[in-house]
Design a protein around this motif. Structure first.
Motif, mmCIF file in Angstrom:
data_model
loop_
_atom_site.group_PDB
_atom_site.id
_atom_site.type_symbol
_atom_site.label_atom_id
_atom_site.label_comp_id
_atom_site.label_asym_id
_atom_site.label_seq_id
_atom_site.Cartn_x
_atom_site.Cartn_y
_atom_site.Cartn_z
ATOM 1 N N TYR A 19 36.994 47.893 -25.183
ATOM 2 C CA TYR A 19 36.790 46.499 -25.590
ATOM 3 C C TYR A 19 38.093 45.707 -25.440
ATOM 4 N N LEU A 20 39.205 46.293 -25.884
ATOM 5 C CA LEU A 20 40.490 45.596 -25.844
ATOM 6 C C LEU A 20 40.994 45.411 -24.411
ATOM 7 N N SER A 23 39.086 42.681 -22.893
ATOM 8 C CA SER A 23 39.552 41.393 -23.397
ATOM 9 C C SER A 23 40.769 40.906 -22.609
ATOM 10 N N TYR A 299 33.449 48.087 -33.698
ATOM 11 C CA TYR A 299 33.542 46.738 -33.118
ATOM 12 C C TYR A 299 34.348 45.802 -34.016
ATOM 13 N N LYS A 300 34.127 45.909 -35.296
ATOM 14 C CA LYS A 300 34.867 45.062 -36.233
ATOM 15 C C LYS A 300 36.367 45.330 -36.117
ATOM 16 N N ALA A 302 37.898 46.569 -33.487
ATOM 17 C CA ALA A 302 38.347 46.104 -32.170
ATOM 18 C C ALA A 302 38.625 44.601 -32.182
ATOM 19 N N LYS A 303 37.779 43.856 -32.851
ATOM 20 C CA LYS A 303 37.958 42.399 -32.897
ATOM 21 C C LYS A 303 39.186 42.004 -33.710
ATOM 22 N N GLU A 304 39.516 42.810 -34.713
ATOM 23 C CA GLU A 304 40.742 42.551 -35.463
ATOM 24 C C GLU A 304 41.967 42.843 -34.612
ATOM 25 N N GLU A 306 42.087 42.746 -31.428
ATOM 26 C CA GLU A 306 42.108 41.783 -30.320
ATOM 27 C C GLU A 306 43.064 40.627 -30.603
ATOM 28 N N LYS A 307 43.202 40.271 -31.873
ATOM 29 C CA LYS A 307 44.091 39.178 -32.271
ATOM 30 C C LYS A 307 45.559 39.524 -32.024
#
Length: 315
Positions: A19-20, A23, A299-300, A302-304, A306-307
Motif C-alpha cells: 500500500y505504501l 502511494s 489498512y488503518k 498503512a494509512k497512518e 502514509e502520512k
C-alpha cells in the motif's frame, strides 16, 4: 544519492508495505525502480522487493496482496477437527507458488531491473543465506524460486523447500570457504533476520552500491510488532522455568529493534546516511500468520504510516 528500500517479513501484513509503495508511485507518478539502487527483503518482504525488481508496478503488487493472497490464507489445508490433515502444513505451497509465478514470471534472479538481495534460512548450514541478484551463483536461479525459498518455506505453515542445485560456501572455524551444493530452506531468516537493515549497512560499508562520498537514504518498512516492554518487577522476578520458556524466542524478538537501532546509530554518526523506519504496533493476535480478519486494522495502520512517507526522495 543512492536509495535502499528494505522490507521486513510479516506474511499478509505485506499489504501494508505494498500500500505504501503504491502511494509513493501514485503521488510521484514514477516507478520507484527509477530511484532505487538496492532492494532487500525477507519472506513477504522478498515477495515485494522481488516483484518490484522484476518490473511490477506497486499497484499490481498491492492488488495481489488484497485479493489472491487473502483468499489463499483463508483456504487452509490443515484442520484440528480432521486427523487426516494433521501432518500437512497449514497452507498450500503450490497454490501460492502458482500465484507468484503468474504475477512475477520465471526470469532469472540476475535479470532483475534493480540489484536485490533476499534471505533464506538453510537447514544444512543452519544459518541465513543472503542471496544476491548480482552473485554469479545466486543469479542463475529463477527469481520465483529464490522468493519461494524465503517466503514459502516456514516449517509450520508451508514446509521446507529443497534446492538441490543451489551452490553456496560453508566457512570453517578458520574462515576457510568450501563450496557446497544443495540446500533445504526453511523460512526467510528464522526471525533473527526478519529485518535486513544490518545487511544493508554491511553492503554500504563494503561500498558495493555507492561511491565514497555519496549520500545514502534507506527506507525501511516493518510489518508490525507488539513493541512491548516488561516492567522491572516482572523481569526481576522471572523464575528459572520462565527463563527457559522465553529463551527460544528472545533472539527473534530482539532482532528488529537491534537492527533498527544499529542503523539509526550509524546514521547519527555519518552525515551521508539517512534512515527512515516505518512500522506499526499491533496486538499479538494480529501478528499471527495469515490473520486475515485483521485486514482492516492493517489498512488503518498503512494509512497512518502514509502520512510519514518521504515522497521527496522519489520525485
Amino acid at each position: 544519492m543512492k536509495i535502499i528500500v528494505q522490507c521486513d517479513g510479516g506474511d499478509l501484513r505485506g499489504l501494508i508495505i505494498s500500500y505504501l509503495l503504491n502511494s509513493i508511485e501514485q503521488k510521484t507518478g514514477k516507478d520507484i525502480n527509477e530511484k532505487v539502487s538496492l532492494y532487500s527483503g525477507t519472506s513477504t518482504g522478498s515477495v515485494i522487493v522481488g516483484a518490484k525488481a522484476a518490473g511490477l508496478k506497486a499497484e499490481t503488487i498491492h492488488q495481489f496482496y488484497t485479493g489472491p493472497v487473502i483468499e489463499g490464507f483463508k483456504n487452509r489445508q490443515k484442520h484440528w477437527y480432521n486427523p487426516l490433515t494433521w501432518g500437512k502444513p497449514i497452507f498450500d505451497y503450490d497454490f501460492f507458488y502458482r500465484l507468484m509465478k503468474q504475477a512475477i514470471g520465471t526470469g532469472s534472479f540476475s535479470s532483475v531491473k534493480v540489484p536485490t538481495t533476499i534471505t533464506a534460512y538453510g537447514l544444512r548450514c543452519e544459518r541465513t543465506h543472503f542471496l544476491k541478484s548480482w552473485d554469479v551463483h545466486d543469479g542463475v536461479h529463477p527469481i520465483i524460486d529464490v522468493i519461494s525459498w524465503s517466503a514459502l518455506s516456514a516449517a509450520h505453515y508451508f514446509g521446507k523447500v529443497n534446492a538441490p542445485t543451489y551452490l553456496w560456501d560453508s566457512v570453517d572455524q578458520n574462515g576457510v570457504s568450501t563450496e557446497q551444493k544443495g540446500e533445504s530452506f526453511q523460512d526467510g531468516g528464522q526471525g533473527a533476520n526478519n529485518c535486513t537493515l544490518m545487511y544493508d549497512m554491511i553492503e554500504i560499508l563494503a561500498k558495493v552500491i555507492h561511491e565514497s562520498n555519496e549520500e545514502i537514504f534507506i527506507l525501511s518498512f516493518g510489518c508490525g510488532s507488539e513493541f512491548s516492554i516488561r516492567t522491572y518487577k516482572d523481569a526481576s522476578t522471572t523464575n528459572k522455568l520462565e527463563q527457559i520458556v522465553r529463551f527460544p524466542m528472545q533472539a527473534r524478538k530482539e532482532s528488529i529493534p537491534l537492527q533498527v537501532g544499529a542503523a539509526k546509530y550509524v546514521a547519527a554518526h555519518n552525515p551521508r546516511i539517512t534512515v527512515c523506519r516505518l512500522d506499526s504496533r499491533f496486538p499479538k493476535d494480529a501478528l499471527e500468520f495469515g490473520a486475515f480478519k485483521y485486514v482492516d486494522d492493517y489498512y488503518k495502520a498503512a494509512k497512518e504510516l502514509e502520512k510519514k512517507l518521504p515522497y521527496e526522495y522519489f520525485q
